[in-house]
Design an enzyme around this catalytic site. Structure first.
Site, PDB file in Angstrom:
ATOM      1  N   LYS A  12     -53.088   5.549 150.257  1.00 47.55           N
ATOM      2  CA  LYS A  12     -52.891   4.295 151.132  1.00 47.55           C
ATOM      3  C   LYS A  12     -51.751   3.431 150.586  1.00 47.55           C
ATOM      4  O   LYS A  12     -50.925   3.957 149.962  1.00 47.55           O
ATOM      5  CB  LYS A  12     -54.227   3.682 151.517  1.00 47.55           C
ATOM      6  CG  LYS A  12     -55.496   4.526 151.840  1.00 47.55           C
ATOM      7  CD  LYS A  12     -56.481   3.640 152.157  1.00 47.55           C
ATOM      8  CE  LYS A  12     -57.294   4.854 152.860  1.00 47.55           C
ATOM      9  NZ  LYS A  12     -58.693   4.092 153.567  1.00 47.55           N
ATOM     10  N   GLU A  95     -56.647   3.015 160.246  1.00 54.24           N
ATOM     11  CA  GLU A  95     -55.877   1.629 159.685  1.00 54.24           C
ATOM     12  C   GLU A  95     -54.603   1.504 160.382  1.00 54.24           C
ATOM     13  O   GLU A  95     -54.064   0.408 160.459  1.00 54.24           O
ATOM     14  CB  GLU A  95     -56.014   1.965 158.186  1.00 54.24           C
ATOM     15  CG  GLU A  95     -57.116   1.598 157.505  1.00 54.24           C
ATOM     16  CD  GLU A  95     -57.215   2.098 156.299  1.00 54.24           C
ATOM     17  OE1 GLU A  95     -56.312   2.373 155.455  1.00 54.24           O
ATOM     18  OE2 GLU A  95     -58.551   2.172 155.575  1.00 54.24           O
ATOM     19  N   GLY A 170     -64.202   2.955 152.756  1.00 57.49           N
ATOM     20  CA  GLY A 170     -64.131   1.980 151.898  1.00 57.49           C
ATOM     21  C   GLY A 170     -65.371   1.074 151.714  1.00 57.49           C
ATOM     22  O   GLY A 170     -65.199  -0.134 151.146  1.00 57.49           O
TER      23      GLY A 170
HETATM   24  P1  13P Z   1     -62.542   5.941 151.116  1.00 59.26           P
HETATM   25  O1  13P Z   1     -62.398   7.111 150.536  1.00 59.26           O
HETATM   26  O2  13P Z   1     -61.811   4.962 150.378  1.00 59.26           O
HETATM   27  O3  13P Z   1     -63.584   5.280 152.000  1.00 59.26           O
HETATM   28  O4  13P Z   1     -61.233   6.178 152.475  1.00 59.26           O
HETATM   29  C1  13P Z   1     -61.206   7.142 153.296  1.00 59.26           C
HETATM   30  C2  13P Z   1     -59.899   7.225 154.064  1.00 59.26           C
HETATM   31  O5  13P Z   1     -59.701   6.243 154.790  1.00 59.26           O
HETATM   32  C3  13P Z   1     -59.090   8.434 153.963  1.00 59.26           C
HETATM   33  O6  13P Z   1     -58.101   8.283 154.729  1.00 59.26           O
END
Ligand code: 13P
Length: 252
Positions: A12, A95, A170
């Site tokens: 990210k 996202e 998340g």
């Molecule tokens: P997390 O593992 O932080 O929950 O994020 C998952 C994700 O969006 C991977 O693309």
């Protein structure tokens, strides 16, 4: 190759050049876990440096534009990320869909552009908590996938699906094993419908959403779970490679 578990780190908007040491550590560890395909999607700025330094892991991007070039200030095209060393691109992440208004129609155009540039695609899908609570998660996700995919000739090689329930990203919450199994089985039957028995069966279906070293073995051991798309836990080599190790053990 497509039958190895695929463990992908989505960094990210995390990572400056200081994170290159972590990428090197992941690359070294991946050489000891050859039964697993390990990859990272760092921010754009780190694609080329990681591509140059990492011999074992694959490097990809987290997005691209659907046009090959043009007056699109601040955007980047599939051929540019391929030129920087990316081998794949994550498209349709929630996202991006939620934060940047990306519709499935836009995502489909991006998938087309990425495949044209020779990139493999990880297409993300997933429902909100309200959609799941209303009992509509399966039809919602199947519609999202159908609307986001163009015709793909060699789906087994070119395409990976990542099922990421939005409420699990998340948050520390993960879907139950039963819900993951049900969704992955439904996605598999859709892929067979779309691409035929052979190619549809060859597409790996990853799970994403709060995958951690502590829950990885359980999730990766489920039928039709071909790997994981990992956010937070991919930011250190230790936790990310513990997940890769769990994937390797689930193969044994
Ligand atoms: P997390 O593992 O932080 O929950 O994020 C998952 C994700 O969006 C991977 O693309």
């Amino acid at each position: 190759m497509a039958d190895r578990p695929f463990i992908v780190g989505n960094w990210k908007m995390h990572g400056t050049r200081a994170m290159l040491s972590e990428a090197r550590a992941i690359d070294r560890a991946a050489q000891r876990h050859m039964k697993v395909e390990v990859a990272i999607a760092p921010p754009y700025t780190l694609i080329h440096p990681i591509h140059r330094e990492a011999g074992q892991i694959g490097v990809g991007a987290q997005n691209c534009h659907f046009a090959d070039e043009g007056a699109h200030t601040g955007d980047i095209s599939a051929s540019m990320i391929a030129d920087a060393g990316a081998k794949f691109v994550i498209l349709g992440h929630s996202e991006r869909r939620e934060g940047h208004g990306e519709t499935s129609e836009i995502v489909k155009a991006k998938v087309e552009a990425a495949l044209k540039a020779g990139l493999r695609v990880i297409l993300c899908c997933g429902e909100t908590e309200a959609t799941r609570d209303a009992g509509n998660a399966v039809p919602y996700v199947k519609d999202q996938i159908t609307a986001s995919l163009p015709k793909v000739d060699k789906a087994g090689d070119q395409l990976t699906i990542a099922y990421e329930p939005i409420w699990a990203i998340g948050t520390g919450k993960t879907a139950t094993s039963a819900d993951i199994q049900e969704m992955h089985a439904e996605i598999r039957s859709l892929l067979v419908e779309l691409f035929g028995a052979e190619e549809g069966a060859g597409v790996r279906i990853l799970y994403g959403g709060s995958v951690k070293p502590e829950n990885a073995a359980q999730i990766l051991g489920l039928p039709e779970v071909g790997g994981a798309l990992v956010g937070g836990a991919s930011l250190t080599a230790d936790s990310f490679m513990s997940i890769a190790l769990a994937a390797e053990s689930s193969e044994a």
